[in-house]
Write a protein that holds these residues in place. Structure first.
Motif, PDB file in Angstrom:
ATOM      1  N   GLY A  41       6.391 -51.536  45.322  1.00  0.00           N
ATOM      2  CA  GLY A  41       6.104 -50.130  45.052  1.00  0.00           C
ATOM      3  C   GLY A  41       4.737 -49.935  44.416  1.00  0.00           C
ATOM      4  N   ALA A  42       4.396 -50.797  43.479  1.00  0.00           N
ATOM      5  CA  ALA A  42       3.100 -50.677  42.821  1.00  0.00           C
ATOM      6  C   ALA A  42       1.971 -51.047  43.773  1.00  0.00           C
ATOM      7  CB  ALA A  42       3.062 -51.572  41.584  1.00  0.00           C
ATOM      8  N   ALA A  43       2.212 -52.024  44.615  1.00  0.00           N
ATOM      9  CA  ALA A  43       1.170 -52.459  45.550  1.00  0.00           C
ATOM     10  C   ALA A  43       0.897 -51.403  46.623  1.00  0.00           C
ATOM     11  CB  ALA A  43       1.563 -53.777  46.199  1.00  0.00           C
ATOM     12  N   LEU A  44       1.940 -50.763  47.100  1.00  0.00           N
ATOM     13  CA  LEU A  44       1.758 -49.764  48.165  1.00  0.00           C
ATOM     14  C   LEU A  44       1.414 -48.386  47.622  1.00  0.00           C
ATOM     15  CD1 LEU A  44       4.654 -50.740  50.576  1.00  0.00           C
ATOM     16  CD2 LEU A  44       2.233 -51.285  50.755  1.00  0.00           C
ATOM     17  N   ARG A  45       1.556 -48.189  46.330  1.00  0.00           N
ATOM     18  CA  ARG A  45       1.233 -46.916  45.658  1.00  0.00           C
ATOM     19  C   ARG A  45       1.809 -45.705  46.392  1.00  0.00           C
ATOM     20  NH1 ARG A  45      -4.967 -47.652  45.490  1.00  0.00           N
ATOM     21  NH2 ARG A  45      -4.360 -48.397  47.484  1.00  0.00           N
ATOM     22  N   PRO A  46       3.127 -45.606  46.483  1.00  0.00           N
ATOM     23  CA  PRO A  46       3.687 -44.459  47.186  1.00  0.00           C
ATOM     24  C   PRO A  46       3.433 -43.138  46.465  1.00  0.00           C
ATOM     25  CG  PRO A  46       5.420 -45.704  46.117  1.00  0.00           C
ATOM     26  CD  PRO A  46       4.146 -46.485  45.959  1.00  0.00           C
ATOM     27  N   ARG A  47       3.263 -43.189  45.138  1.00  0.00           N
ATOM     28  CA  ARG A  47       2.977 -41.964  44.388  1.00  0.00           C
ATOM     29  C   ARG A  47       2.410 -42.335  43.030  1.00  0.00           C
ATOM     30  NH1 ARG A  47       7.388 -41.502  40.760  1.00  0.00           N
ATOM     31  NH2 ARG A  47       9.136 -42.731  41.488  1.00  0.00           N
ATOM     32  N   LYS A  48       1.781 -41.360  42.395  1.00  0.00           N
ATOM     33  CA  LYS A  48       1.274 -41.595  41.050  1.00  0.00           C
ATOM     34  C   LYS A  48       2.450 -41.725  40.097  1.00  0.00           C
ATOM     35  CE  LYS A  48      -1.396 -38.099  40.284  1.00  0.00           C
ATOM     36  NZ  LYS A  48      -2.412 -37.198  39.829  1.00  0.00           N
ATOM     37  N   ARG A  49       2.277 -42.496  39.081  1.00  0.00           N
ATOM     38  CA  ARG A  49       3.342 -42.693  38.111  1.00  0.00           C
ATOM     39  C   ARG A  49       2.999 -41.947  36.827  1.00  0.00           C
ATOM     40  NH1 ARG A  49       6.663 -46.174  40.318  1.00  0.00           N
ATOM     41  NH2 ARG A  49       5.897 -47.808  41.635  1.00  0.00           N
ATOM     42  N   GLY A  50       3.972 -41.186  36.325  1.00  0.00           N
ATOM     43  CA  GLY A  50       3.826 -40.527  35.036  1.00  0.00           C
ATOM     44  C   GLY A  50       2.827 -39.384  35.051  1.00  0.00           C
ATOM     45  N   GLY A  51       2.708 -38.760  33.929  1.00  0.00           N
ATOM     46  CA  GLY A  51       1.750 -37.676  33.788  1.00  0.00           C
ATOM     47  C   GLY A  51       2.264 -36.371  34.377  1.00  0.00           C
ATOM     48  N   VAL A  52       1.406 -35.387  34.350  1.00  0.00           N
ATOM     49  CA  VAL A  52       1.724 -34.055  34.851  1.00  0.00           C
ATOM     50  C   VAL A  52       0.833 -33.791  36.051  1.00  0.00           C
ATOM     51  CG1 VAL A  52       1.731 -31.597  34.264  1.00  0.00           C
ATOM     52  CG2 VAL A  52       2.346 -33.278  32.543  1.00  0.00           C
ATOM     53  N   SER A  53       1.425 -33.307  37.129  1.00  0.00           N
ATOM     54  CA  SER A  53       0.631 -33.022  38.314  1.00  0.00           C
ATOM     55  C   SER A  53      -0.327 -31.864  38.030  1.00  0.00           C
ATOM     56  CB  SER A  53       1.537 -32.676  39.493  1.00  0.00           C
ATOM     57  OG  SER A  53       2.269 -31.500  39.206  1.00  0.00           O
ATOM     58  N   ASP A  54      -1.365 -31.755  38.834  1.00  0.00           N
ATOM     59  CA  ASP A  54      -2.391 -30.739  38.616  1.00  0.00           C
ATOM     60  C   ASP A  54      -1.826 -29.330  38.687  1.00  0.00           C
ATOM     61  OD1 ASP A  54      -4.251 -32.739  38.339  1.00  0.00           O
ATOM     62  OD2 ASP A  54      -4.937 -32.625  40.424  1.00  0.00           O
ATOM     63  N   TRP A  55      -0.980 -29.067  39.688  1.00  0.00           N
ATOM     64  CA  TRP A  55      -0.450 -27.714  39.828  1.00  0.00           C
ATOM     65  C   TRP A  55       0.476 -27.353  38.678  1.00  0.00           C
ATOM     66  CZ3 TRP A  55       4.772 -27.023  40.142  1.00  0.00           C
ATOM     67  CH2 TRP A  55       5.534 -28.134  40.475  1.00  0.00           C
ATOM     68  N   HIS A  56       1.225 -28.351  38.163  1.00  0.00           N
ATOM     69  CA  HIS A  56       2.107 -28.078  37.030  1.00  0.00           C
ATOM     70  C   HIS A  56       1.297 -27.870  35.757  1.00  0.00           C
ATOM     71  CE1 HIS A  56       5.808 -29.207  34.460  1.00  0.00           C
ATOM     72  NE2 HIS A  56       5.852 -27.943  34.794  1.00  0.00           N
ATOM     73  N   ALA A  57       0.216 -28.607  35.601  1.00  0.00           N
ATOM     74  CA  ALA A  57      -0.651 -28.430  34.438  1.00  0.00           C
ATOM     75  C   ALA A  57      -1.276 -27.030  34.443  1.00  0.00           C
ATOM     76  CB  ALA A  57      -1.749 -29.492  34.429  1.00  0.00           C
ATOM     77  N   GLU A  58      -1.634 -26.537  35.630  1.00  0.00           N
ATOM     78  CA  GLU A  58      -2.183 -25.179  35.724  1.00  0.00           C
ATOM     79  C   GLU A  58      -1.138 -24.149  35.332  1.00  0.00           C
ATOM     80  OE1 GLU A  58      -3.727 -24.592  39.651  1.00  0.00           O
ATOM     81  OE2 GLU A  58      -5.174 -26.225  39.444  1.00  0.00           O
ATOM     82  N   GLN A  59       0.117 -24.335  35.777  1.00  0.00           N
ATOM     83  CA  GLN A  59       1.187 -23.412  35.408  1.00  0.00           C
ATOM     84  C   GLN A  59       1.417 -23.427  33.898  1.00  0.00           C
ATOM     85  OE1 GLN A  59       4.472 -24.803  37.866  1.00  0.00           O
ATOM     86  NE2 GLN A  59       4.393 -22.889  39.025  1.00  0.00           N
ATOM     87  N   LEU A  60       1.451 -24.615  33.316  1.00  0.00           N
ATOM     88  CA  LEU A  60       1.647 -24.729  31.872  1.00  0.00           C
ATOM     89  C   LEU A  60       0.514 -24.056  31.105  1.00  0.00           C
ATOM     90  CD1 LEU A  60       2.868 -28.435  31.573  1.00  0.00           C
ATOM     91  CD2 LEU A  60       4.203 -26.387  31.087  1.00  0.00           C
ATOM     92  N   ALA A  61      -0.717 -24.280  31.552  1.00  0.00           N
ATOM     93  CA  ALA A  61      -1.867 -23.678  30.877  1.00  0.00           C
ATOM     94  C   ALA A  61      -1.815 -22.154  30.962  1.00  0.00           C
ATOM     95  CB  ALA A  61      -3.164 -24.203  31.487  1.00  0.00           C
ATOM     96  N   GLU A  62      -1.426 -21.626  32.115  1.00  0.00           N
ATOM     97  CA  GLU A  62      -1.327 -20.171  32.287  1.00  0.00           C
ATOM     98  C   GLU A  62      -0.240 -19.592  31.387  1.00  0.00           C
ATOM     99  OE1 GLU A  62      -2.314 -16.444  33.669  1.00  0.00           O
ATOM    100  OE2 GLU A  62      -3.377 -18.327  33.975  1.00  0.00           O
ATOM    101  N   ARG A  63       0.923 -20.248  31.370  1.00  0.00           N
ATOM    102  CA  ARG A  63       2.012 -19.781  30.504  1.00  0.00           C
ATOM    103  C   ARG A  63       1.613 -19.841  29.039  1.00  0.00           C
ATOM    104  NH1 ARG A  63       6.707 -23.684  29.476  1.00  0.00           N
ATOM    105  NH2 ARG A  63       5.058 -24.455  28.157  1.00  0.00           N
ATOM    106  N   ASN A  64       1.025 -20.955  28.623  1.00  0.00           N
ATOM    107  CA  ASN A  64       0.636 -21.118  27.225  1.00  0.00           C
ATOM    108  C   ASN A  64      -0.431 -20.111  26.818  1.00  0.00           C
ATOM    109  OD1 ASN A  64       2.419 -23.211  27.346  1.00  0.00           O
ATOM    110  ND2 ASN A  64       0.902 -24.825  27.128  1.00  0.00           N
ATOM    111  N   ALA A  65      -1.372 -19.830  27.712  1.00  0.00           N
ATOM    112  CA  ALA A  65      -2.400 -18.829  27.410  1.00  0.00           C
ATOM    113  C   ALA A  65      -1.763 -17.448  27.273  1.00  0.00           C
ATOM    114  CB  ALA A  65      -3.462 -18.825  28.510  1.00  0.00           C
TER     115      ALA A  65
END
Length: 138
Positions: A41-65
């Motif tokens: 799984g790590a070698a083939l990198r099917p997806r990023k691990r952990g963190g917040v996706s960009d679109w979710h971070a934008e939603q959080l920032a908008e809500r928090n603002a």
């Protein structure tokens, strides 16, 4: 012909393909073969691990603002006491639940409640509100 030799020949043929997805697959498999000590799984990198996706971070920032603007409009500051946070949380939740309050007229509070609602994340409780109100310095 041994299995690794057959796989290498297959990878070369796939890398010559006109299909970009096939070339990407061949590239990832070749990288995985070069690093035999890594998990598949790590070698083939099917997806990023952990963190917040960009679109979710934008939603959080908008809500928090929106919450920050609402707090500043209500109390003149984003640094609230727990009692003020409870009151603000209840007020925002009521505005969001009763849409007709948001639709009529314009005020800073109503605009902030609209932004919170359109973020798609919904209202938060007073404890989370105390965490998100102070703007983080980067």
């Amino acid at each position: 012909m041994t299995a690794p030799a057959k796989l290498a020949a297959l990878l070369e043929r796939v890398q010559q393909s006109t299909d970009p997805d096939a070339r990407e697959l061949a590239f990832r498999i070749a990288e995985a073969i070069e690093q035999p000590d890594r998990r598949v799984g790590a070698a083939l990198r099917p997806r990023k691990r952990g963190g917040v996706s960009d679109w979710h971070a934008e939603q959080l920032a908008e809500r928090n603002a929106g919450y920050r603007d609402f707090a500043i409009a209500e109390y003149g500051t984003a640094l609230l006491t727990p009692k003020q946070a409870r009151a603000l949380s209840r007020k925002v939740r009521r505005l969001i639940d009763e849409v007709h309050f948001i639709e009529g007229g314009h005020s800073i509070q109503k605009d902030a409640a609209r932004r919170i609602q359109t973020s798609g994340l919904g209202a938060v409780g007073p404890r989370q509100l105390l965490r998100i109100l102070p703007e983080k310095k980067l």
